[in-house]
Design a protein around this motif. Structure first.
Motif, PDB file in Angstrom:
ATOM      1  N   THR A 200     -19.995  76.447  30.210  1.00  5.37           N
ATOM      2  CA  THR A 200     -18.955  75.553  29.686  1.00  5.37           C
ATOM      3  C   THR A 200     -19.164  75.315  28.200  1.00  5.37           C
ATOM      4  O   THR A 200     -18.216  75.424  27.404  1.00  5.37           O
TER       5      THR A 200
ATOM      6  N   LEU B  96      -8.821  74.405  30.647  1.00  2.00           N
ATOM      7  CA  LEU B  96      -9.940  73.992  31.485  1.00  2.00           C
ATOM      8  C   LEU B  96     -10.772  72.898  30.821  1.00  2.00           C
ATOM      9  O   LEU B  96     -10.894  72.840  29.593  1.00  2.00           O
TER      10      LEU B  96
ATOM     11  N   TYR C 101     -16.423  74.711  33.660  1.00  5.39           N
ATOM     12  CA  TYR C 101     -16.650  75.569  34.819  1.00  5.39           C
ATOM     13  C   TYR C 101     -17.489  74.813  35.841  1.00  5.39           C
ATOM     14  O   TYR C 101     -18.469  74.148  35.475  1.00  5.39           O
TER      15      TYR C 101
ATOM     16  N   GLU D 259      -8.073  80.179  32.274  1.00  5.29           N
ATOM     17  CA  GLU D 259      -8.726  79.015  31.655  1.00  5.29           C
ATOM     18  C   GLU D 259      -7.772  78.166  30.809  1.00  5.29           C
ATOM     19  O   GLU D 259      -8.055  77.001  30.540  1.00  5.29           O
TER      20      GLU D 259
ATOM     21  N   ALA E 286     -12.894  77.776  37.051  1.00  2.89           N
ATOM     22  CA  ALA E 286     -12.310  77.049  35.926  1.00  2.89           C
ATOM     23  C   ALA E 286     -11.634  75.782  36.434  1.00  2.89           C
ATOM     24  O   ALA E 286     -10.700  75.840  37.236  1.00  2.89           O
TER      25      ALA E 286
ATOM     26  N   THR F 153     -12.217  82.871  38.398  1.00  2.00           N
ATOM     27  CA  THR F 153     -11.927  84.072  37.624  1.00  2.00           C
ATOM     28  C   THR F 153     -12.214  85.305  38.471  1.00  2.00           C
ATOM     29  O   THR F 153     -12.787  85.224  39.553  1.00  2.00           O
TER      30      THR F 153
ATOM     31  N   TYR G 108     -11.035  76.782  22.920  1.00  2.60           N
ATOM     32  CA  TYR G 108     -11.536  77.721  23.926  1.00  2.60           C
ATOM     33  C   TYR G 108     -11.534  79.138  23.359  1.00  2.60           C
ATOM     34  O   TYR G 108     -10.549  79.579  22.758  1.00  2.60           O
TER      35      TYR G 108
END
Length: 411
Positions: free
Chosen positions: A390, A380, A383, A335, A197, A187, A400
């Motif tokens: 996460t 995703l 992380y 993501e 991600a 990111t 998400y």
């Protein structure tokens, strides 16, 4: 000369799509036109993928590769540093061919930044493209090794002997989970250190074989989700790809439309505004004698597709008026692995982002309003090295949390 030896890929959803597309094209047909100087067919791409994959198997520590030549899933990550769209594709597919997950780096990445990324992913090898990326990669490895770490580089092949698609097969005995790690995109880091991600292996595979004559354009770097999608997905669909390198300017994009028959493109609001600025004169209008010529550049498109931000009304009106095409809006995020919500009907109001695309579930945190929450097979899986982040990224139903606000209108 074309190598006739039989090669095998593990059963990876991306590689299966790649082979399917390859086998539906003539072996000598050029499918990738790279501004860095590469004009490549699928057989040339496969040859470079095989050579790069073999180089990885030879150079990576034997302790992280299993008896099938596949990376152990504790350490699947391999960074990539290149400006070239073609070299990016070679590296991406080569990494997938050993069960790994590609981490694209921006060409301007600092040694300290790269060191942080390698540290949290436990990566040691960087696949490097040609030209000035070699020098930057050397600075990165020198810095990492001076700090007590271990890192080395490996060149991305770009001139291997072609390998015919008919000589490549999928090893059904090497099944790789479609939910396993397939790519890592970091990111922006605007709210703290960048987060890696992890996108699943089946990300980018929601494509069908293209019709003859379809062609796409890529003008964004592979370390952005929009750039990764517009590099990978056309090749998985069998479309011709014109790639303008890491960052194509508005002038370069316009020139590509002027000189090539491009049938599909994804625009950003910024690009549309900048291209508009190049087409109008001092009074803000398109010269009458140029209007038909400019419009003809875009006549192969079936519509104007815009994402990566909300378009303003004047830009919307300009482009629909010039081209006679309808505007369609898409919503995505790093993501989410790409497009998640899109308009199906022509856009007339600039606040509309549309409805969920097939196989995507979307809800709002407060019912008809609130935060956009998404559940997608392509989003995703977590992380890298960030278990707490996460867990915090998903609600109790596994949606998400995008952080973006919206409201539901008319169903």
């Amino acid at each position: 000369m074309t190598i006739s030896k039989l090669h095998r890929f593990p059963h990876d959803p991306v590689l299966a799509k790649l082979l399917h597309a390859s086998k539906n094209k003539p072996d000598s047909a050029i499918v990738i036109h790279d501004v860095c100087g590469y004009e490549k067919s699928y057989s040339q791409l496969l040859g470079d993928v095989m050579r790069t994959r073999n180089g990885l198997r030879m150079q990576l520590p034997s302790s992280i590769i299993d008896e099938h030549g596949i990376l152990r899933q504790e350490t699947p990550y391999i960074p990539v540093l290149t400006r070239s769209g073609y070299e990016f594709l070679v590296a991406f597919f080569a990494i997938r061919a050993i069960g790994g997950a590609c981490i694209p780096f921006g060409s301007g990445i600092l040694p300290e930044e790269a060191s942080h990324f390698l540290s949290i992913t436990k990566a040691t090898c960087i696949l490097v493209g040609s030209n000035d990326c070699i020098g930057r990669a050397a600075k990165i490895t020198t810095f990492i090794n001076s700090q007590g770490g271990a890192a080395f580089t490996l060149p991305i092949s770009h001139d291997a002997e072609p390998v015919l698609a008919s000589n490549v097969d999928i090893d059904e005995g090497l099944q790789l989970s479609p939910d396993g790690p397939g790519m890592v995109l970091f990111t922006s880091g605007t709210t703290g250190l960048p987060k890696g991600a992890i996108l699943p292996r089946n990300c980018f595979t929601n494509v069908s074989l293209a019709k003859p004559g379809e062609a796409c354009i890529n003008y964004r770097p592979g370390h952005w989700i929009g750039g990764a999608r517009t590099l990978i997905m056309p090749i998985l669909a069998g479309k011709e790809l014109y790639t303008l390198g890491e960052k194509g300017s508005a002038k370069e994009v316009l020139n590509a439309f002027r000189t090539h028959r491009i049938t599909q493109a994804a625009f950003t609001p910024t690009l549309l505004r900048n291209m508009r600025g190049l087409l109008i004169n001092s009074d803000g209008q398109v010269p009458n004698e140029k209007r038909d010529e400019y419009a003809s550049w875009f006549k192969a498109l079936d519509g104007l597709k815009c994402s990566a931000g909300m378009i303003d009304h004047s830009t919307l009106k300009f482009w629909t008026g010039l081209t006679g095409l309808h505007m369609y809006i898409g919503y995505s995020a790093t993501e989410l692995g790409g497009l998640t919500i899109a308009t199906r009907d022509p856009v007339t109001t600039i606040s509309l982002i549309g409805s969920p695309i097939p196989n995507i579930k979307v809800k709002l945190s407060e019912g008809n309003t609130g935060e956009i929450l998404v559940k997608s097979p392509f989003m995703l899986i977590g992380y890298v090295g960030e278990d707490d982040l996460t867990r915090a990224a998903f609600d109790e139903e596994g949606y998400y949390k995008t952080g973006d606000l919206a409201e539901l209108r008319d169903g």
